[in-house]
Structures are given as structure tokens and as C-alpha cells.
Design a protein around this motif. Sequence first.
Motif, short mmCIF file in Angstrom:
data_model
loop_
_atom_site.label_atom_id
_atom_site.label_comp_id
_atom_site.label_asym_id
_atom_site.label_seq_id
_atom_site.Cartn_x
_atom_site.Cartn_y
_atom_site.Cartn_z
N ASN A 1 45.26 39.87 32.67
CA ASN A 1 44.05 39.06 32.61
C ASN A 1 42.81 39.94 32.54
N GLU B 1 35.23 37.13 37.69
CA GLU B 1 35.03 35.74 37.27
C GLU B 1 35.65 35.48 35.91
N ALA B 2 35.47 36.40 34.97
CA ALA B 2 36.03 36.23 33.63
C ALA B 2 37.56 36.27 33.65
N SER B 3 38.12 36.96 34.63
CA SER B 3 39.58 37.11 34.72
C SER B 3 40.23 36.06 35.61
N GLY B 4 39.41 35.29 36.31
CA GLY B 4 39.93 34.26 37.18
C GLY B 4 40.53 34.79 38.48
N MET B 5 39.89 35.81 39.04
CA MET B 5 40.38 36.39 40.29
C MET B 5 39.21 36.87 41.13
N SER B 6 39.51 37.41 42.29
CA SER B 6 38.46 37.90 43.18
C SER B 6 38.02 39.31 42.78
N ALA C 1 47.83 39.68 36.61
CA ALA C 1 46.44 39.99 36.95
C ALA C 1 45.94 41.18 36.13
N SER D 1 40.44 41.86 44.01
CA SER D 1 41.61 42.07 43.14
C SER D 1 41.27 43.01 42.00
N ALA E 1 40.15 40.21 29.43
CA ALA E 1 38.72 39.97 29.65
C ALA E 1 37.86 41.13 29.13
#
Length: 167
Positions: free
Chosen positions: A65, A39-44, A62, A47, A69
Motif C-alpha cells: 500500500n 493517510e494515502a495508504s490507509g494506515m497509521s 501494508a 505503521s 501510494a
Amino acid sequence: MPAKAPANPIVVAEQLAALGARIRAQRKVLRVSATALAEASGMSRVSVHRIEQGEPSVTMGAYLNVLAALGMTFSATVVADEPAEKPADDKAGWLPARVRLADYPALQRLAWQVQGTDELTPREALGIYERNWRHVDEAALLQRERNLIDALRLAFAGAESPGGGDV
């Protein structure tokens, strides 16, 4: 569906696996769940798991990111500045104070029963190698792991050597 991973040299796969292991270790140190990191990294979360496994098909963005984070940074060095292979006598007398499981894939697989620690003492590492040597695929050992085993055998010369022969 994730992109198909490009063909990579072994050294690239080793570097990605090491980076993924460092990311996972930092996440564990910070006691952050994979879901929270995702969530903090903006991915699933999937991932994040793929990054921690060092999968090459995950984008560099990714990876960066996730590093950001976790409060980590990324740096690159020029390979030409580093010797390609250190002479074998450079390792004479070398022995780590603590053996990080994430740095030695075969040891990490052999030490599956060790819970609650990411590091072992050199004697503990040698004991695990000795007790479980029959499960080691010697052909698949990384050079740094061969160097560790040689160093452990040298340091604890009285102990039986793993595999009973050359590593």
C-alpha cells in the motif's frame, strides 16, 4: 499492540531495511510527510514509520500500500538466478560515483552530522570512516559495506585506511 516479529535470517532483515530506506528516500524526494503518506495508504503514521525501519512484523499488504501510494512497484527475483557470493576480484576497481547513506548502515550512523543530503562522494565517505573509525563495530559490518571500505581504500591508496588494518 503490534505482532511479535518472527525470527528472520540476517539477509531478510537487510532486505527489509533496504526496502524501508528506499521507501523513506522516495517519500523525501516527493516531499510527502509521513502523516500524508499514512493517510494515502490507509494506515497509521506509526505503521509508516515501522515500514521505513524495515520491521518484519508489518504485513506485506501494508508495504505494498505504501509503495503504491508513492508510485513505486515491487518486484521479486529468484535467488537461484543470482550468484550467492561474487568472487572478491569482481570488486577490483569498483567504486560508486556517489555513496548512498541508506545503503551503508555504519556510514549512515557515522554521518549523523551531514544534513540535507542522502549521498556522499567517495572521498567524503572515506573521510567520515577515517575520522570516526573508533565508533565502528567491525563485527557488525555488512559485507557490502566491507566491500565499499575496501574499494575506497584501493581508490585512495595514499589516504590512511580506516581502522588501520583489515576490514
